[in-house]
Design a protein around this motif. Structure first.
Motif, PDB file in Angstrom:
ATOM      1  N   VAL A  23      -5.353 -17.267   7.106  1.00 34.49           N
ATOM      2  CA  VAL A  23      -5.952 -16.026   7.742  1.00 34.49           C
ATOM      3  C   VAL A  23      -6.021 -16.125   9.241  1.00 34.49           C
ATOM      4  N   GLN A  24      -6.115 -17.527   9.863  1.00 34.90           N
ATOM      5  CA  GLN A  24      -6.198 -17.851  11.226  1.00 34.90           C
ATOM      6  C   GLN A  24      -4.865 -17.384  12.014  1.00 34.90           C
ATOM      7  N   PHE A  25      -3.757 -17.130  11.147  1.00 34.12           N
ATOM      8  CA  PHE A  25      -2.256 -16.675  12.161  1.00 34.12           C
ATOM      9  C   PHE A  25      -1.917 -15.190  11.419  1.00 34.12           C
ATOM     10  N   VAL A  26      -3.207 -14.673  10.778  1.00 36.70           N
ATOM     11  CA  VAL A  26      -2.482 -13.164  10.341  1.00 36.70           C
ATOM     12  C   VAL A  26      -3.335 -12.075  11.276  1.00 36.70           C
ATOM     13  N   PRO A  27      -2.585 -11.451  12.162  1.00 39.98           N
ATOM     14  CA  PRO A  27      -3.424 -10.433  12.884  1.00 39.98           C
ATOM     15  C   PRO A  27      -3.653  -9.101  12.078  1.00 39.98           C
ATOM     16  N   GLN A  28      -4.692  -8.544  12.923  1.00 41.57           N
ATOM     17  CA  GLN A  28      -5.394  -7.281  12.106  1.00 41.57           C
ATOM     18  C   GLN A  28      -4.286  -6.381  12.027  1.00 41.57           C
TER      19      GLN A  28
ATOM     20  N   ARG B 263      -1.110 -18.875  -1.965  1.00 42.81           N
ATOM     21  CA  ARG B 263      -2.405 -19.860  -1.679  1.00 42.81           C
ATOM     22  C   ARG B 263      -3.143 -19.873  -3.162  1.00 42.81           C
ATOM     23  N   CYS B 264      -3.255 -18.879  -3.973  1.00 37.04           N
ATOM     24  CA  CYS B 264      -4.188 -18.975  -5.141  1.00 37.04           C
ATOM     25  C   CYS B 264      -3.274 -19.756  -6.055  1.00 37.04           C
ATOM     26  N   GLN B 265      -2.023 -19.523  -6.092  1.00 35.88           N
ATOM     27  CA  GLN B 265      -1.026 -20.432  -7.061  1.00 35.88           C
ATOM     28  C   GLN B 265      -1.002 -21.886  -6.659  1.00 35.88           C
ATOM     29  N   GLU B 266      -1.080 -22.240  -5.493  1.00 39.27           N
ATOM     30  CA  GLU B 266      -0.949 -23.502  -4.876  1.00 39.27           C
ATOM     31  C   GLU B 266      -2.377 -24.195  -5.559  1.00 39.27           C
TER      32      GLU B 266
ATOM     33  N   LEU C 164     -11.467 -25.237  -2.555  1.00 33.36           N
ATOM     34  CA  LEU C 164     -10.240 -25.493  -2.208  1.00 33.36           C
ATOM     35  C   LEU C 164      -9.426 -24.336  -1.776  1.00 33.36           C
ATOM     36  N   LEU C 165      -9.553 -23.200  -2.563  1.00 29.98           N
ATOM     37  CA  LEU C 165      -8.812 -22.034  -2.312  1.00 29.98           C
ATOM     38  C   LEU C 165      -9.613 -21.564  -0.821  1.00 29.98           C
ATOM     39  N   VAL C 166     -10.747 -21.449  -0.898  1.00 37.07           N
ATOM     40  CA  VAL C 166     -11.419 -20.890   0.232  1.00 37.07           C
ATOM     41  C   VAL C 166     -10.964 -21.547   1.595  1.00 37.07           C
ATOM     42  N   ASP C 167     -10.811 -22.888   1.608  1.00 32.59           N
ATOM     43  CA  ASP C 167     -10.270 -23.830   2.704  1.00 32.59           C
ATOM     44  C   ASP C 167      -8.864 -23.290   3.106  1.00 32.59           C
ATOM     45  N   LYS C 168      -7.746 -23.029   1.801  1.00 29.09           N
ATOM     46  CA  LYS C 168      -6.586 -22.453   2.154  1.00 29.09           C
ATOM     47  C   LYS C 168      -6.547 -21.171   2.797  1.00 29.09           C
TER      48      LYS C 168
END
Length: 193
Positions: free
Chosen positions: A68-73, A113-116, A59-63
């Motif tokens: 990251v799909q919205f986080v630029p390098q 995300r980890c806490q969620e 579940l964490l991997v999915d979150k």
């Protein structure tokens, strides 16, 4: 033996070598009990510990993938060397980083995300660093010297954060951190699309 997991920014080979070159020059002045293998250099974003349930990790991997799909390098810069623990007999010797709003914001997203998902994380303030060595072993106290504050100055100390890894710890191996999952940050072009 329980396996511990954490999420971290890896340090690419060029900067592993840059750090290693610095250590080689000054290591005789730094009697620490154990030195971190260069392939294990990283910047921890969230330490998960013993995960227990595979479903929780999935579940964490999915979150994280969604995040990251919205986080630029972005870029980080090495800056100086310091210690954690007692100043005279430190337990951790580490390389620092110039302050980065991007890194602070990204770490908070990963932490959230980890806490969620239900992970109980350390609530201490985030102090980004790269652990280099552990446990001062000399009877003589550790003393800071100018080369520590100025380590990496004038070199190619900046590097791009292009990905993060979910790592698993293998205490009986060297290097001891194994990549379980890789999450790619986005190029500016892909974020704009």
């Amino acid at each position: 033996m329980k396996k511990h997991y954490f999420i971290a920014v890896p340090i690419e080979e060029h900067h592993q070598q840059l750090i290693q070159n610095w250590i080689t020059t000054y290591k005789n002045k730094l009697p620490f009990q154990s030195w971190v293998h260069p392939n294990d250099y990283h910047i921890t974003l969230a330490f998960l510990g013993d995960v227990g349930e595979d479903e929780k990790l999935e579940l964490l991997v999915d979150k994280i993938k969604q995040t990251v799909q919205f986080v630029p390098q972005y870029e980080l810069f090495l800056k100086g060397i310091d210690v954690f623990g007692k100043p005279d007999f430190p337990r951790i010797f580490w390389a620092g980083l110039k302050e980065s709003t991007n890194l602070q914001q990204f770490q908070k997203q990963v932490f959230d995300r980890c806490q969620e998902v239900g992970f109980q994380l350390d609530k201490k303030p985030f102090r980004p660093h790269i652990t280099l060595a552990r446990k001062w072993k000399s009877e003589e106290p550790f003393r800071k010297w100018s080369q520590l504050d100025h380590a990496f100055e004038g070199s190619s100390s900046h590097f791009k954060v292009e990905k993060i890894h979910l790592y698993q710890t293998n205490l009986n191996k060297i290097p001891k951190y194994e990549v379980v999952e890789t999450f790619l940050l986005q190029t500016l072009e892909s974020v704009r699309e």
